[in-house]
Design a protein around this motif. Structure first.
Motif, mmCIF file in Angstrom:
data_model
loop_
_atom_site.group_PDB
_atom_site.id
_atom_site.type_symbol
_atom_site.label_atom_id
_atom_site.label_comp_id
_atom_site.label_asym_id
_atom_site.label_seq_id
_atom_site.Cartn_x
_atom_site.Cartn_y
_atom_site.Cartn_z
ATOM 1 N N GLU A 117 -3.099 -30.881 -85.325
ATOM 2 C CA GLU A 117 -2.816 -31.837 -84.522
ATOM 3 C C GLU A 117 -1.960 -31.488 -83.229
ATOM 4 O O GLU A 117 -2.140 -31.871 -82.200
ATOM 5 C CB GLU A 117 -1.917 -32.968 -85.165
ATOM 6 N N GLU A 118 -1.151 -30.251 -83.432
ATOM 7 C CA GLU A 118 -0.325 -29.919 -82.451
ATOM 8 C C GLU A 118 -1.235 -28.983 -81.515
ATOM 9 O O GLU A 118 -0.882 -28.984 -80.276
ATOM 10 C CB GLU A 118 0.717 -28.973 -83.086
ATOM 11 N N GLU A 129 -11.534 -34.524 -81.594
ATOM 12 C CA GLU A 129 -11.679 -33.566 -82.564
ATOM 13 C C GLU A 129 -10.993 -34.060 -83.979
ATOM 14 O O GLU A 129 -11.467 -33.822 -85.050
ATOM 15 C CB GLU A 129 -10.842 -32.346 -82.009
ATOM 16 N N ARG A 130 -10.086 -35.095 -83.699
ATOM 17 C CA ARG A 130 -9.357 -35.660 -84.912
ATOM 18 C C ARG A 130 -10.379 -36.612 -85.381
ATOM 19 O O ARG A 130 -10.666 -36.584 -86.842
ATOM 20 C CB ARG A 130 -8.009 -36.324 -84.672
ATOM 21 N N VAL A 131 -10.987 -37.370 -84.709
ATOM 22 C CA VAL A 131 -11.948 -38.419 -85.048
ATOM 23 C C VAL A 131 -13.246 -37.522 -85.789
ATOM 24 O O VAL A 131 -13.590 -37.985 -86.999
ATOM 25 C CB VAL A 131 -12.618 -39.173 -84.315
ATOM 26 N N HIS A 132 -13.535 -36.623 -85.490
ATOM 27 C CA HIS A 132 -14.865 -35.807 -86.055
ATOM 28 C C HIS A 132 -14.422 -35.257 -87.514
ATOM 29 O O HIS A 132 -14.801 -35.008 -88.236
ATOM 30 C CB HIS A 132 -15.425 -34.641 -85.202
ATOM 31 N N ARG A 133 -13.013 -34.718 -87.420
ATOM 32 C CA ARG A 133 -12.573 -33.957 -88.559
ATOM 33 C C ARG A 133 -12.431 -34.929 -89.573
ATOM 34 O O ARG A 133 -12.642 -34.822 -90.917
ATOM 35 C CB ARG A 133 -11.072 -33.417 -88.326
ATOM 36 N N LYS A 134 -11.897 -36.272 -89.476
ATOM 37 C CA LYS A 134 -11.639 -37.185 -90.400
ATOM 38 C C LYS A 134 -13.180 -37.477 -90.936
ATOM 39 O O LYS A 134 -13.546 -37.968 -92.068
ATOM 40 C CB LYS A 134 -11.165 -38.641 -90.006
ATOM 41 N N GLU A 140 -17.568 -35.331 -96.647
ATOM 42 C CA GLU A 140 -17.330 -34.299 -97.951
ATOM 43 C C GLU A 140 -16.995 -35.355 -99.349
ATOM 44 O O GLU A 140 -17.422 -34.975 -100.369
ATOM 45 C CB GLU A 140 -16.242 -33.249 -97.798
ATOM 46 N N ALA A 141 -16.119 -36.109 -98.971
ATOM 47 C CA ALA A 141 -15.612 -37.118 -100.243
ATOM 48 C C ALA A 141 -17.091 -37.679 -100.886
ATOM 49 O O ALA A 141 -17.126 -38.079 -101.991
ATOM 50 C CB ALA A 141 -14.693 -38.052 -99.766
ATOM 51 N N LYS A 142 -17.798 -38.443 -99.946
ATOM 52 C CA LYS A 142 -19.088 -39.028 -100.279
ATOM 53 C C LYS A 142 -19.895 -38.061 -101.202
ATOM 54 O O LYS A 142 -20.645 -38.488 -102.053
ATOM 55 C CB LYS A 142 -19.754 -39.566 -99.028
ATOM 56 N N ALA A 143 -19.933 -36.935 -100.554
ATOM 57 C CA ALA A 143 -21.137 -35.837 -101.029
ATOM 58 C C ALA A 143 -20.568 -35.532 -102.475
ATOM 59 O O ALA A 143 -21.353 -35.206 -103.446
ATOM 60 C CB ALA A 143 -21.098 -34.684 -100.442
ATOM 61 N N GLU A 144 -19.184 -35.402 -102.754
ATOM 62 C CA GLU A 144 -18.511 -35.015 -103.829
ATOM 63 C C GLU A 144 -18.892 -36.121 -105.017
ATOM 64 O O GLU A 144 -18.992 -35.917 -106.089
ATOM 65 C CB GLU A 144 -17.073 -35.061 -103.904
#
Length: 506
Positions: A117-118, A129-134, A140-144
């Protein structure tokens, strides 16, 4: 039984596999479409104690929150020293005065590396970038939870809708499932052990030939319109065929250098070296185990961490989830809790639901007629053909109960219920080379989870009433499993467009 239970080896293998997986910029499920989806997830993380761990693309180190572990430790120590020093020299403001606010840019410890973030500037680019990371984290959680590859409309429209179908007269009663529903009935002696030496021999025996290019999808459809097997093919991306060829070359090289035992070469599936790896639960076992590697642990380690083999495994899982989402969900519902309940079990591929795999090493692999009766009866086994051979003259897959022989080119994938559908191969021509890679699941694992992570005998001893309910459940187990096969209409393939025999028959 000797089991593989080495946490250090497991961690090293997982890290290496994840690092190689993160370098792939293609999603094979999307590559099946002429216009693939570019929003594929390219790295993986696990959550432990509320922290995110990932692999650095540049350095290969495990990172915590974007930092190198050593830097995190040093930063923590430095932060403690700074806090102690500042406490000694703290300036107390005069009465009525307030302490000046610290600029936001100075609120972090200057000795430690900045957080993501910094690092990101307070601009539109940093926000994106923050939106894409989230978004990546959600994927990933859905794939898991739901399996690696989500179903995409463009993939369905390009490869499922309108696919030529192989219409059969199969009914639920034609599948030789055992009474309990977790394994298949043993085959008759005359059903196994034979093979056709040539395509002409199969034609003379009345078998119908299905020509297949190894790319076009062709589902096998039962009498009531359910898809019980699929000639999947391969992604349209030419790099996938190259990956299959490299995987074959690795398997061929390892096979030449390996020292195999007689049971590893001569078995019920044929006379060729075959090495199995993963999790299983055999007859009489009281709990699931990791298959023993014997003296092949190094070879298996290289196979499981090879990016080309991992890519093949991922594509098999994607195709499985695409064509039989309800069956794939049954695998997830049983296997994900099992691996969490018994952490000593080793999941061989992070992005494939299959708990076990077999490497059939050649140089000229062909199987005799057989069924893998201990596998999940309603489940699918993924068979990947590898090598360099003329698929019009050899390597065909033979289905005696369907009286069909299907061309099976190198690089192509077929999904079949290997426990209930007898299958074999026609040998390749002299000078040609063939190997195969398969993924499968033992039916005993599902019985173990359905009994509450115990055997039936243990369930009967611990809870007689629950045991009686389980016996009643077994009576309808196969019917429920059969109904998990997708209906042709559910996969948006018009029934009247299906062509009997599928593909090009002759």
């Amino acid at each position: 039984m000797v089991t593989i239970d080495n946490p250090a080896f497991d961690l090293a293998l997982a890290l290496k596999q994840a690092n190689e997986d993160s370098e792939r910029h293609t999603d094979d499920a999307a590559l099946m479409s002429p216009q693939p989806d570019s929003a594929a997830v390219e790295f993986w993380h696990t959550k432990s104690a509320g922290s995110n761990f990932r692999l650095s693309r540049s350095s290969g180190f495990v990172q915590c929150g974007g930092r190198d572990p050593a830097d995190v430790e040093n930063a923590a120590a430095s932060a403690g020293q700074t806090k102690e020093a500042s406490a000694k020299s703290k300036v107390v403001p005069r009465s009525g005065a307030s302490a000046p606010a610290m600029p936001s840019s100075l609120k972090r410890n200057s000795d430690g590396p900045p957080s993501p973030e910094e690092e990101a500037p307070a601009t539109k680019k940093g926000k994106n970038e923050r939106v894409h990371r989230k978004r990546r984290e959600r994927l990933e959680a859905k794939a898991e939870d739901q399996g690696h590859h989500p179903r995409r409309d463009k993939v369905v429209n390009a490869h499922v809708k309108g696919a030529p179908s192989i219409v059969t007269s199969m009914t639920p009663d034609d599948f030789p499932v055992a009474g309990g529903g977790f394994t298949a009935l043993p085959g008759r002696p005359d059903e196994a052990g034979w093979f056709f030496k040539s395509l002409q021999e199969a034609r003379d025996a009345g078998y119908r030939l299905i020509k297949w290019d190894g790319k076009t999808c062709m589902p096998f459809v039962s009498k009531d319109g359910r898809v019980f097997a699929v000639c999947v093919g391969q992604p349209s991306d030419p790099t996938y065929a190259e990956a299959c060829q490299r995987a074959y070359e690795l398997m061929a090289e390892e096979g030449r250098c390996a020292d195999f035992t007689d049971p590893e070469i001569h078995h019920k599936r044929g006379d060729f070296p075959a090495i199995n790896v993963g999790v299983t639960m055999g007859i009489g076992a009281t709990y699931p185990t990791n298959l023993a590697a014997g003296n092949h642990s190094g070879m298996l380690r290289r196979f499981l961490s090879n990016k080309d083999i991992v890519r093949i495994a991922n594509f098999t899982d994607a195709a499985f989830n695409l064509w039989a989402p309800d069956v794939h969900k049954q695998y997830r519902d049983n296997l994900f809790p099992l691996f969490k309940k018994l952490p000593y079990l080793h999941r061989i591929f992070a992005r494939s639901i299959y708990p076990a795999a077999a490497f059939n090493l050649g140089p000229s692999v062909f199987t005799v007629a057989h069924r893998d009766g201990r596998n999940v009866p309603g489940g699918w086994c993924g068979i990947q053909a590898l090598g360099t051979f003329d698929a019009t003259k050899g390597g065909h897959i033979v289905f005696p109960s369907l009286k069909l022989v299907v061309e099976f080119p190198p690089g192509a994938l077929i999904l079949i219920p290997s426990a209930t559908l007898t299958h074999a191969n026609i040998p390749v021509q002299d000078g040609d080379c063939r190997a195969s890679f398969t993924q499968y699941c033992s039916g005993g694992l599902f019985r173990y989870t359905e009994c509450g992570y115990r055997t039936e005998a243990q369930l009967q001893r611990d809870d007689p009433k629950e045991y009686e309910k389980f016996q009643l459940l077994k009576e309808t187990c196969w019917q429920k499993d059969y109904e998990r096969y997708s209906l042709l209409a559910d996969l948006v393939i018009p029934v009247d467009s299906a062509v009997e025999g599928g593909g090009t028959s002759s």
